[in-house]
Write a protein that holds these residues in place. Structure first.
Motif, PDB file in Angstrom:
ATOM      1  N   ASP A   8       0.805  -1.218   0.000  1.00 65.36           N
ATOM      2  CA  ASP A   8       0.000   0.000   0.000  1.00 65.36           C
ATOM      3  C   ASP A   8       0.842   1.273   0.000  1.00 65.36           C
ATOM      4  OD1 ASP A   8       0.998  -0.155   2.534  1.00 65.36           O
ATOM      5  OD2 ASP A   8      -0.890   0.284   3.546  1.00 65.36           O
ATOM      6  N   ALA A   9       2.144   1.142   0.108  1.00 65.12           N
ATOM      7  CA  ALA A   9       3.001   2.325   0.117  1.00 65.12           C
ATOM      8  C   ALA A   9       3.528   2.602  -1.281  1.00 65.12           C
ATOM      9  CB  ALA A   9       4.169   2.126   1.077  1.00 65.12           C
ATOM     10  N   ALA A  10       3.667   3.887  -1.603  1.00 63.66           N
ATOM     11  CA  ALA A  10       4.230   4.287  -2.890  1.00 63.66           C
ATOM     12  C   ALA A  10       5.709   4.572  -2.695  1.00 63.66           C
ATOM     13  CB  ALA A  10       3.512   5.531  -3.393  1.00 63.66           C
ATOM     14  N   SER A  11       6.444   4.594  -3.758  1.00 62.55           N
ATOM     15  CA  SER A  11       7.861   4.912  -3.624  1.00 62.55           C
ATOM     16  C   SER A  11       8.005   6.377  -3.243  1.00 62.55           C
ATOM     17  CB  SER A  11       8.591   4.625  -4.935  1.00 62.55           C
ATOM     18  OG  SER A  11       8.254   5.585  -5.902  1.00 62.55           O
ATOM     19  N   GLU A  12       9.028   6.693  -2.469  1.00 62.63           N
ATOM     20  CA  GLU A  12       9.241   8.055  -1.989  1.00 62.63           C
ATOM     21  C   GLU A  12       9.593   9.010  -3.123  1.00 62.63           C
ATOM     22  OE1 GLU A  12       8.708   9.248   1.094  1.00 62.63           O
ATOM     23  OE2 GLU A  12       7.907   7.276   1.550  1.00 62.63           O
ATOM     24  N   HIS A  13      10.065   8.500  -4.267  1.00 60.09           N
ATOM     25  CA  HIS A  13      10.484   9.350  -5.367  1.00 60.09           C
ATOM     26  C   HIS A  13       9.378   9.587  -6.376  1.00 60.09           C
ATOM     27  CE1 HIS A  13      14.450   9.004  -3.716  1.00 60.09           C
ATOM     28  NE2 HIS A  13      14.361   7.695  -3.763  1.00 60.09           N
ATOM     29  N   GLY A  14       8.287   8.824  -6.319  1.00 63.34           N
ATOM     30  CA  GLY A  14       7.203   8.958  -7.287  1.00 63.34           C
ATOM     31  C   GLY A  14       6.155   9.937  -6.819  1.00 63.34           C
ATOM     32  N   SER A  15       4.994   9.815  -7.415  1.00 64.35           N
ATOM     33  CA  SER A  15       3.870  10.647  -7.002  1.00 64.35           C
ATOM     34  C   SER A  15       2.603   9.816  -7.055  1.00 64.35           C
ATOM     35  CB  SER A  15       3.745  11.874  -7.915  1.00 64.35           C
ATOM     36  OG  SER A  15       3.424  11.481  -9.217  1.00 64.35           O
ATOM     37  N   VAL A  16       1.578  10.308  -6.392  1.00 60.59           N
ATOM     38  CA  VAL A  16       0.278   9.634  -6.309  1.00 60.59           C
ATOM     39  C   VAL A  16      -0.786  10.645  -6.702  1.00 60.59           C
ATOM     40  CG1 VAL A  16      -1.339   8.494  -4.738  1.00 60.59           C
ATOM     41  CG2 VAL A  16       1.091   8.142  -4.446  1.00 60.59           C
ATOM     42  N   ARG A  17      -1.851  10.187  -7.352  1.00 61.86           N
ATOM     43  CA  ARG A  17      -2.967  11.077  -7.693  1.00 61.86           C
ATOM     44  C   ARG A  17      -3.505  11.732  -6.430  1.00 61.86           C
ATOM     45  NH1 ARG A  17      -6.491   9.781 -12.454  1.00 61.86           N
ATOM     46  NH2 ARG A  17      -8.096  10.633 -11.104  1.00 61.86           N
ATOM     47  N   ILE A  18      -3.819  13.017  -6.528  1.00 62.30           N
ATOM     48  CA  ILE A  18      -4.273  13.763  -5.363  1.00 62.30           C
ATOM     49  C   ILE A  18      -5.600  13.220  -4.829  1.00 62.30           C
ATOM     50  CG2 ILE A  18      -5.343  15.600  -6.739  1.00 62.30           C
ATOM     51  CD1 ILE A  18      -3.670  16.032  -3.306  1.00 62.30           C
ATOM     52  N   ASP A  19      -6.533  12.850  -5.695  1.00 60.22           N
ATOM     53  CA  ASP A  19      -7.812  12.320  -5.205  1.00 60.22           C
ATOM     54  C   ASP A  19      -7.608  11.007  -4.467  1.00 60.22           C
ATOM     55  OD1 ASP A  19      -7.240  10.918  -7.557  1.00 60.22           O
ATOM     56  OD2 ASP A  19      -9.348  10.709  -8.113  1.00 60.22           O
ATOM     57  N   SER A  20      -6.714  10.171  -4.966  1.00 60.95           N
ATOM     58  CA  SER A  20      -6.426   8.897  -4.318  1.00 60.95           C
ATOM     59  C   SER A  20      -5.743   9.115  -2.969  1.00 60.95           C
ATOM     60  CB  SER A  20      -5.539   8.050  -5.232  1.00 60.95           C
ATOM     61  OG  SER A  20      -5.215   6.841  -4.619  1.00 60.95           O
ATOM     62  N   TRP A  21      -4.820  10.053  -2.897  1.00 52.43           N
ATOM     63  CA  TRP A  21      -4.108  10.298  -1.646  1.00 52.43           C
ATOM     64  C   TRP A  21      -5.040  10.877  -0.586  1.00 52.43           C
ATOM     65  CZ3 TRP A  21      -2.769  14.413   1.519  1.00 52.43           C
ATOM     66  CH2 TRP A  21      -1.812  14.128   2.486  1.00 52.43           C
ATOM     67  N   ILE A  22      -5.903  11.828  -0.988  1.00 47.60           N
ATOM     68  CA  ILE A  22      -6.845  12.429  -0.034  1.00 47.60           C
ATOM     69  C   ILE A  22      -7.750  11.354   0.571  1.00 47.60           C
ATOM     70  CG2 ILE A  22      -8.885  13.917   0.112  1.00 47.60           C
ATOM     71  CD1 ILE A  22      -7.507  15.809  -1.824  1.00 47.60           C
ATOM     72  N   TRP A  23      -8.196  10.425  -0.262  1.00 50.89           N
ATOM     73  CA  TRP A  23      -9.049   9.343   0.213  1.00 50.89           C
ATOM     74  C   TRP A  23      -8.250   8.359   1.063  1.00 50.89           C
ATOM     75  CZ3 TRP A  23      -8.570   4.226  -1.827  1.00 50.89           C
ATOM     76  CH2 TRP A  23      -9.487   3.319  -1.304  1.00 50.89           C
ATOM     77  N   LEU A  27      -9.039  11.926   4.549  1.00 52.52           N
ATOM     78  CA  LEU A  27      -9.541  13.296   4.609  1.00 52.52           C
ATOM     79  C   LEU A  27     -10.953  13.375   4.039  1.00 52.52           C
ATOM     80  CD1 LEU A  27      -6.357  15.326   3.590  1.00 52.52           C
ATOM     81  CD2 LEU A  27      -7.283  14.956   5.873  1.00 52.52           C
ATOM     82  N   THR A  28     -11.300  12.438   3.138  1.00 49.00           N
ATOM     83  CA  THR A  28     -12.675  12.306   2.642  1.00 49.00           C
ATOM     84  C   THR A  28     -13.114  10.865   2.835  1.00 49.00           C
ATOM     85  OG1 THR A  28     -11.960  11.817   0.389  1.00 49.00           O
ATOM     86  CG2 THR A  28     -12.462  14.120   0.894  1.00 49.00           C
ATOM     87  N   LYS A  29     -14.413  10.663   2.830  1.00 47.95           N
ATOM     88  CA  LYS A  29     -14.958   9.335   3.081  1.00 47.95           C
ATOM     89  C   LYS A  29     -14.814   8.411   1.877  1.00 47.95           C
ATOM     90  CE  LYS A  29     -18.706   7.737   5.926  1.00 47.95           C
ATOM     91  NZ  LYS A  29     -19.938   8.097   6.588  1.00 47.95           N
ATOM     92  N   THR A  30     -14.962   8.962   0.673  1.00 47.19           N
ATOM     93  CA  THR A  30     -14.847   8.153  -0.540  1.00 47.19           C
ATOM     94  C   THR A  30     -13.925   8.836  -1.540  1.00 47.19           C
ATOM     95  OG1 THR A  30     -16.711   9.198  -1.675  1.00 47.19           O
ATOM     96  CG2 THR A  30     -17.225   7.293  -0.280  1.00 47.19           C
ATOM     97  N   ARG A  31     -13.398   8.047  -2.471  1.00 44.16           N
ATOM     98  CA  ARG A  31     -12.539   8.619  -3.493  1.00 44.16           C
ATOM     99  C   ARG A  31     -13.349   9.507  -4.436  1.00 44.16           C
ATOM    100  NH1 ARG A  31      -8.398   5.511  -7.571  1.00 44.16           N
ATOM    101  NH2 ARG A  31      -7.796   7.369  -8.713  1.00 44.16           N
ATOM    102  N   SER A  32     -14.584   9.133  -4.696  1.00 40.21           N
ATOM    103  CA  SER A  32     -15.397   9.956  -5.584  1.00 40.21           C
ATOM    104  C   SER A  32     -15.680  11.330  -4.963  1.00 40.21           C
ATOM    105  CB  SER A  32     -16.701   9.252  -5.948  1.00 40.21           C
ATOM    106  OG  SER A  32     -17.501   9.062  -4.813  1.00 40.21           O
ATOM    107  N   LEU A  33     -15.811  11.407  -3.627  1.00 41.71           N
ATOM    108  CA  LEU A  33     -15.958  12.710  -2.973  1.00 41.71           C
ATOM    109  C   LEU A  33     -14.685  13.541  -3.138  1.00 41.71           C
ATOM    110  CD1 LEU A  33     -17.762  11.989   0.414  1.00 41.71           C
ATOM    111  CD2 LEU A  33     -18.577  13.386  -1.466  1.00 41.71           C
ATOM    112  N   ALA A  34     -13.531  12.884  -3.087  1.00 46.58           N
ATOM    113  CA  ALA A  34     -12.261  13.584  -3.281  1.00 46.58           C
ATOM    114  C   ALA A  34     -12.158  14.109  -4.708  1.00 46.58           C
ATOM    115  CB  ALA A  34     -11.098  12.657  -2.962  1.00 46.58           C
TER     116      ALA A  34
END
Length: 132
Positions: A8-23, A27-34
């Motif tokens: 479940d962890a991403a590499s420290e050098h990459g990036s993750v989609r903001i909606d996926s990270w917020i969920w 910070l939000t209940k669902t990814r679709s809310l993000a």
């Protein structure tokens, strides 16, 4: 998975989609809310409005306006999958202003059931309570 990192962890050098990270960090209940918050312009990364597919990296400042309050967090760690609350708390530094006290939210005029339609005097009293 030879690197020994959890899946479940991403590499420290990459990036993750903001909606996926917020969920993922709860910070939000669902990814679709993000994603909806991103579409509505309620998410800013380093001061810029972003789309749901924008990549977030450690050190980025994320501002999210959700559920009537603004959350300001600094990304410490990237995660791709939703994690438990204890792990999620370690993934960001929360710089949000404190939520408003509950007493202010509950100041709503109520009428007894079956009391009928409010009179002009009742209406004025209710508006005075609401601060109009």
């Amino acid at each position: 998975m030879a690197s020994g990192m959890p899946s479940d962890a991403a590499s420290e050098h990459g990036s993750v989609r903001i909606d996926s990270w917020i969920w993922s960090v709860r910070l939000t209940k669902t990814r679709s809310l993000a994603a909806t918050a991103c579409r509505g312009g309620h998410v800013r990364v380093n001061g810029e409005r972003v789309k749901a597919a924008h990549g977030v990296r450690p050190g980025d400042e994320v501002r999210l306006f959700h559920a009537g309050r603004e959350r300001i967090v600094i990304v410490k760690r990237l995660v791709r999958k939703r994690v438990g609350a204890a792990v999620a708390a370690e993934c960001f530094v929360d710089n949000s202003p404190p939520p408003p006290p509950r007493e202010e939210l509950l100041a709503v005029a109520t009428r007894d059931r079956g009391a009928g339609r409010p009179t002009k005097r009742d209406r004025r009293d209710m508006e005075r309570l609401r601060g109009r």
